[in-house]
Motif scaffolding. Structure first.
Motif, mmCIF file in Angstrom:
data_model
loop_
_atom_site.group_PDB
_atom_site.id
_atom_site.type_symbol
_atom_site.label_atom_id
_atom_site.label_comp_id
_atom_site.label_asym_id
_atom_site.label_seq_id
_atom_site.Cartn_x
_atom_site.Cartn_y
_atom_site.Cartn_z
ATOM 1 N N THR A 165 -10.105 12.553 -17.210
ATOM 2 C CA THR A 165 -8.845 12.072 -16.629
ATOM 3 C C THR A 165 -7.694 12.930 -17.136
ATOM 4 N N ALA A 166 -7.092 13.686 -16.238
ATOM 5 C CA ALA A 166 -5.971 14.563 -16.591
ATOM 6 C C ALA A 166 -4.647 13.845 -16.350
ATOM 7 N N LEU A 167 -3.667 14.174 -17.177
ATOM 8 C CA LEU A 167 -2.334 13.587 -17.049
ATOM 9 C C LEU A 167 -1.347 14.541 -16.378
ATOM 10 N N ARG A 168 -1.871 15.461 -15.579
ATOM 11 C CA ARG A 168 -0.982 16.418 -14.906
ATOM 12 C C ARG A 168 0.057 15.717 -14.041
ATOM 13 N N ALA A 169 -0.314 14.579 -13.466
ATOM 14 C CA ALA A 169 0.615 13.867 -12.587
ATOM 15 C C ALA A 169 1.889 13.455 -13.317
ATOM 16 N N LEU A 170 1.784 13.237 -14.632
ATOM 17 C CA LEU A 170 2.985 12.872 -15.402
ATOM 18 C C LEU A 170 4.002 13.994 -15.422
ATOM 19 N N GLY A 171 3.542 15.222 -15.365
ATOM 20 C CA GLY A 171 4.451 16.358 -15.489
ATOM 21 C C GLY A 171 5.137 16.754 -14.204
ATOM 22 N N LYS A 172 4.884 16.036 -13.121
ATOM 23 C CA LYS A 172 5.447 16.428 -11.835
ATOM 24 C C LYS A 172 6.869 15.931 -11.611
ATOM 25 N N GLN A 173 7.349 15.007 -12.457
ATOM 26 C CA GLN A 173 8.707 14.491 -12.287
ATOM 27 C C GLN A 173 9.190 13.905 -13.602
ATOM 28 N N ASP A 174 10.504 13.855 -13.740
ATOM 29 C CA ASP A 174 11.113 13.265 -14.927
ATOM 30 C C ASP A 174 11.124 11.739 -14.784
ATOM 31 N N TYR A 175 10.928 11.052 -15.910
ATOM 32 C CA TYR A 175 10.955 9.597 -15.918
ATOM 33 C C TYR A 175 12.108 9.129 -16.803
ATOM 34 N N ALA A 176 13.063 8.448 -16.179
ATOM 35 C CA ALA A 176 14.220 7.935 -16.910
ATOM 36 C C ALA A 176 13.917 6.538 -17.435
ATOM 37 N N ALA A 177 14.758 6.062 -18.354
ATOM 38 C CA ALA A 177 14.695 4.664 -18.762
ATOM 39 C C ALA A 177 15.112 3.796 -17.577
ATOM 40 N N PRO A 178 14.532 2.620 -17.418
ATOM 41 C CA PRO A 178 14.893 1.767 -16.282
ATOM 42 C C PRO A 178 16.359 1.356 -16.351
ATOM 43 N N PRO A 179 17.030 1.216 -15.212
ATOM 44 C CA PRO A 179 18.418 0.751 -15.221
ATOM 45 C C PRO A 179 18.508 -0.694 -15.685
ATOM 46 N N ALA A 180 19.678 -1.073 -16.168
ATOM 47 C CA ALA A 180 19.872 -2.440 -16.657
ATOM 48 C C ALA A 180 19.759 -3.462 -15.535
ATOM 49 N N GLN A 181 20.162 -3.086 -14.324
ATOM 50 C CA GLN A 181 20.117 -3.986 -13.183
ATOM 51 C C GLN A 181 19.107 -3.481 -12.159
ATOM 52 N N VAL A 182 18.392 -4.407 -11.542
ATOM 53 C CA VAL A 182 17.448 -4.057 -10.487
ATOM 54 C C VAL A 182 17.769 -4.896 -9.259
ATOM 55 N N ASP A 183 17.205 -4.506 -8.148
ATOM 56 C CA ASP A 183 17.408 -5.205 -6.882
ATOM 57 C C ASP A 183 16.620 -6.511 -6.894
ATOM 58 N N ASP A 184 17.327 -7.643 -7.016
ATOM 59 C CA ASP A 184 16.648 -8.933 -7.072
ATOM 60 C C ASP A 184 15.833 -9.199 -5.816
ATOM 61 N N GLY A 185 16.304 -8.701 -4.679
ATOM 62 C CA GLY A 185 15.560 -8.891 -3.441
ATOM 63 C C GLY A 185 14.215 -8.200 -3.483
ATOM 64 N N ALA A 186 14.189 -6.989 -4.039
ATOM 65 C CA ALA A 186 12.931 -6.263 -4.159
ATOM 66 C C ALA A 186 11.978 -6.980 -5.105
#
Length: 419
Positions: A43-64
């Motif tokens: 199992t390779a973790l190459r997929a992790l390196g394809k994009q940057d991952y930020a910390a989640p925002p404090a607010q999320v879409d309650d509808g979602a």
């Protein structure tokens, strides 16, 4: 920091606290695992390196969030009435939770508990979790109490920017207690979910633990679980893996006292370019203990399944009874299964066996069903369902078993192959 680990550099460089700093130091020395590591050879973790991952925002879409949660609860009528603890992007979401009465709860955000079993110096993903964990559930089933059912729902909600979250959960089922835990993972968008769970099942206790993984199509989910099983206690677990572009369910279970029982069963149904990995290490560290593991995979398209199962029997663990089997059904010439069942035995009075099988749908069985007037796509679905249902039947809790069947039926309704 280089490679995939560089994606988290800003967050790792601002840590406080000895546990987090030690974990960041371990990560800096080892980096994230690659295929040179035996445990990650398939199992390779190459997929992790394809994009940057930020910390989640404090607010999320309650509808979602509500839409995702409703999808979970609609899968089976009983789900809506069960107590539930909901986490959104790794943070406790009280507005969507319905807390149980018969167990004690606390939260990592208020009182960090890293547990005693997980080892950041040995496992880079545990180290990453230790460094970046913001929240998680601490659940205690009081001694002698039947805590009934509890749902732990983990929802990932990502917008235009991919996010990562690293919840840290601890479950303690005290002496002679009984608990049925149903964990559900779902989401939308691109995110990285890296949970670590520390479980203790004390003497005479029983924990029935079912995980239903339906992460978003763009999600990466890499979960690590440690379970310690006491005298005459039972840890009975099952994982149903359906979602994510890359998913790994890794279990380390230790039978630490006599007459303990561990079940680490599972099923995966994958398609497209999905990769699903079920890895386990079951350690028999006491005599007269039993372990069972049956995993079945249905793979279509270019999907790839991985099964790594190791049973370690220490010298003291006489009278061990261990069984392990992995089976795969390939619906496409391009699908692939990598299986590595393993026994490592140091005791001389044991009964242990393991095996693996790979095959396609049986042409004779298909012909029989077709000759009875059943259309081909329905005939294929009947055979696929029968293959997986033998594993789902190992789920001992009737509510969780029915829920697994309902999720499968809803996800693949009317399909004789995986779309």
């Amino acid at each position: 920091m280089s490679g995939p680990l560089a994606l988290f550099a800003n967050r790792l460089n601002t840590l406080a606290g000895p546990e987090r700093q030690a974990a960041a130091g371990a990560l800096a020395r080892t980096g994230l695992p690659d295929r040179k590591s035996e445990a990650w050879h398939y199992t390779a973790l190459r997929a992790l390196g394809k994009q940057d991952y930020a910390a989640p925002p404090a607010q999320v879409d309650d509808g979602a969030v509500r839409t995702l949660l409703d999808g979970v609860l609609r899968a089976h009528p009983a789900m809506a009435g069960l107590p539930r603890v909901v986490f959104v992007n790794g943070r406790y979401a009280p507005a969507f939770s319905a807390l149980p009465d018969d167990v004690d709860l606390a939260f990592f955000a208020q009182e960090p508990r890293f547990g005693l079993q997980a080892a950041p110096d040995r496992d880079p993903l545990v180290a990453l979790n230790t460094a970046l964990a913001e929240d998680g559930l601490y659940l205690r089933g009081p001694a002698g109490v039947d805590g009934g059912h509890v749902m732990l729902v983990s929802l990932g909600v990502a917008g235009a920017e991919p996010v990562s979250f690293h919840p840290r959960h601890t479950m303690v089922v005290e002496k002679e207690a009984h608990l049925r835990l149903i964990c559900v993972q779902a989401g939308q968008g691109a995110y990285f979910h890296n949970p670590v769970t520390d479980i203790v099942v004390e003497d005479g206790a029983r924990l029935e633990h079912v995980t239903v993984q339906t992460e978003a199509a763009q999600a990466i989910s890499l979960g690590t679980l440690y379970a310690h099983v006491g005298h005459q206690s039972v840890y009975d677990s099952f994982v149903l893996g359906l979602g994510g572009q890359l998913a790994r369910h890794e279990v380390h279970a230790r039978l630490g006292a006599t007459r303990g029982v561990v079940h680490v069963n599972g099923a995966q149904r994958l398609a497209g370019q999905q990769v699903g990995d079920i890895t386990s290490v079951i350690t028999h560290a006491a005599s007269d203990c039993t372990s069972r593991q049956t995993v079945r995979n249905v793979l279509d398209g270019h999907a790839r399944g991985v099964f790594q199962g190791k049973v370690l029997v220490e010298r003291v663990a006489q009278k061990t009874d261990g069984y392990q089997m992995n089976q795969a059904l390939l619906l496409s010439a391009d699908a692939e299964i990598d299986a590595k069942p393993e026994l490592e035995i140091y005791a001389d009075d044991v009964r242990c066996s393991h095996g693996a099988t790979v095959g396609a749908l049986d042409d004779e069985q298909l012909f029989y069903l077709r000759s009875r007037g059943i259309p081909e796509h329905e005939a294929r679905q009947i055979l696929i369902d029968a293959f997986l249902d033998e594993t789902i039947a190992l789920v001992t809790d009737a509510t969780a078993q029915t829920f697994c069947r309902a999720v499968l039926a809803a996800r693949f309704a009317g399909k004789g192959d995986v779309a």
